[in-house]
Design an enzyme around this catalytic site. Sequence first.
Site, mmCIF file in Angstrom:
data_model
loop_
_atom_site.group_PDB
_atom_site.id
_atom_site.type_symbol
_atom_site.label_atom_id
_atom_site.label_comp_id
_atom_site.label_asym_id
_atom_site.label_seq_id
_atom_site.Cartn_x
_atom_site.Cartn_y
_atom_site.Cartn_z
ATOM 1 N N ALA A 467 3.021 4.337 5.418
ATOM 2 C CA ALA A 467 3.337 4.128 4.387
ATOM 3 C C ALA A 467 2.608 5.052 3.219
ATOM 4 O O ALA A 467 1.594 5.617 3.788
ATOM 5 C CB ALA A 467 2.866 2.605 3.875
ATOM 6 N N SER A 468 3.222 5.325 2.134
ATOM 7 C CA SER A 468 2.819 5.916 1.071
ATOM 8 C C SER A 468 2.712 7.156 1.481
ATOM 9 O O SER A 468 3.642 7.965 2.087
ATOM 10 C CB SER A 468 1.424 5.321 0.251
ATOM 11 O OG SER A 468 1.184 6.064 -0.732
#
Length: 684
Positions: A467-468
């Site tokens: 994620a990110s």
Amino acid sequence: MAKLLPCLQAPHLVSSINRGTLSFILSKPIPFRSSSSSSFLQCRFAFALSPSPASRRCLSVRAFEDSASETKRLDREEADAANEVPMNSEGGRARDEDYPSGEFEFEKFGPWRSFLVKLKMLVAFPWERVRKGSVLTMKLRGQISDQLKSRFSSGLSLPQICENFVKAAYDPRISGIYLQIEALNCGWGKVEELRRHILNFKKSGKFIVAYIPTCQEKEYYLACACEEIYAPPSAYVSLFGLTVQASFLRGIFDKIGIEPQVERIGKYKSAGDQLARRNMSEENCEMLTTLLDNIYDNWLDKISSIKGKKKEDIESFINEGVYQIERLKEDGWITNIQYEDEILSMLNERLGLPKDKKVPMVDYRKYSKVRQSTVGLSGGGDQIAVIRAGGSISRVKSPLSVPSSGIIGEQFIEKIRSVRESKKFKAAIIRIDSPGGDALASDLMWREIRLLAASKPVVASMADVAASGGYYMAMAAGTIVAENLTLTGSIGVVTGKFNLGKLYEKIGFNKEIISRGRFAELLAAEQRPFRPDEAELFAKSAQNAYKQFRDKAAFSRSMTVDEMEKVAQGRVWTGKLAASHGLVDAIGGFSRAVAIAKQKANIPQDSKVNLVELSRPSPTLLEVVSGVGSTIIGVEGTVKELLQDLALSEGVQARMEGIMLQRMEGFAYGNSVFGLIKDYLSFL
């Protein structure tokens, strides 16, 4: 006290419904020094220490620049992008079913190949010798890393566990597997991978039994894939359901005189909420509820399928709050109630051994030393590079860094370039298990992966979380593969600072700044709130950083900005939901990523390939001497990671927010954050 620069951040969502994860870590303050830097307050996951003045100048250039030129450059690149979007035969974007499954098919060796395998075993190294009829034993508990480990390192390694399952399926010396499963400290992505390998091993016809002295939803999810499940009479088996939690520190900050000034871009970007709010926002509640429902429904579906029960019956049993081990046996949740010695006696009888002889056992660590070639599983001529990227992302290596302590951008880029320049690799697999970190490092790695993908097929394989910053890396690949319950996405920005003025008054500390330049004190003056013009600049810089992240995600996934905006805004998705929204191409584990890499490289699916691991760790002297690399002069690895974050926290961050996803019984573990806050307050 030193400043805190909140991050451009993808959530540091704990990658699973997991016990003992905390949203933020407030470090114990360091005594005041005579210099103006004084002591510091650190908040991991959501905020990072502000950079030095030189770093801040670098940040200003990058974070505050207009994104128009960047957008134009991406438009030009898109016109002749070498990394084409996967298309199916009908000319549309490739769907999950258009990719090879990579499903394991057990192939029984013929007489000649069996003879060669036995011959290899006769001349094998001493540490590869295993008695015929042995049972492979593996204790699955605690942390399971997605990284390879040296033979001197402690802890469990997912790739080595999975390799042991495959080797044991073909090894004529192994008669079966005995798994002891206890409290697991890993995400659902890794659990899915392990479960898949258990089911694959069963295709060999050998037995596999599970022993569960302690068991909750995640452990049972894994154990039920085995043929038989045993538990002692006093086993702690609690199948009560799953919870999701988010902690909020604003009330504590108000009491001690700390004002978080947070700028959030993306309505689902909840990292700053833990500092700025006292309760959960509607958007955060919506996101967490969706994640929890997705994970819980998956659990019910898989358990009901393998147990041959209706989903409603499984849920009713959970809602009864059953804790008696006898009831679990009566309802068919476990095979029998037995102590470990009784299970070993049963295995002894199953293998036809005399009662006075013990079952020959080989443990996980010893069996990991057996090479695949020894059991006849050597690969073919074509080579596929495997680069593993696990942990928090930083750009450069800190003096406090330890082996396997995270993703070091410079080192990762060197590996990417070596694969690109080498002619021996037909394709590359980037295996990602990261919640993100330094945004600059993420962007530089994104660029290098794009360049690699222009010369040869690149497949991103996600583990627990990508994620990110982790998704930033993955979106550069030609194809993205995720597990059903991988946590991914989180394309959003949080930035801000702490106003420590009231705290300074309480402790009698004063700070004065002489500056030149209208915004020179933007990050230096933590003793006062933002001026209106400073707040406006900070908001614009955050919006610009978000646009860069979102626009590159749209470009990488061949989506319009409007399409990406609908699935961005800091929202975290499970792999299954991400696939339905175009953020992921296929659902599966590492084996499916290998199959897709073979397809893209025009290698026949039935051809063997050599997977060349470029992330093999080199043991340190301490590991060789002690066998444990997690302790250096009494400093635990977790503390070293904390110090490493302090040393490397510069500039904008792209990191998952600190949401606690955990089981009900894990709530007590989350209280460690309050213990750290207590230590901090007691120091004052």
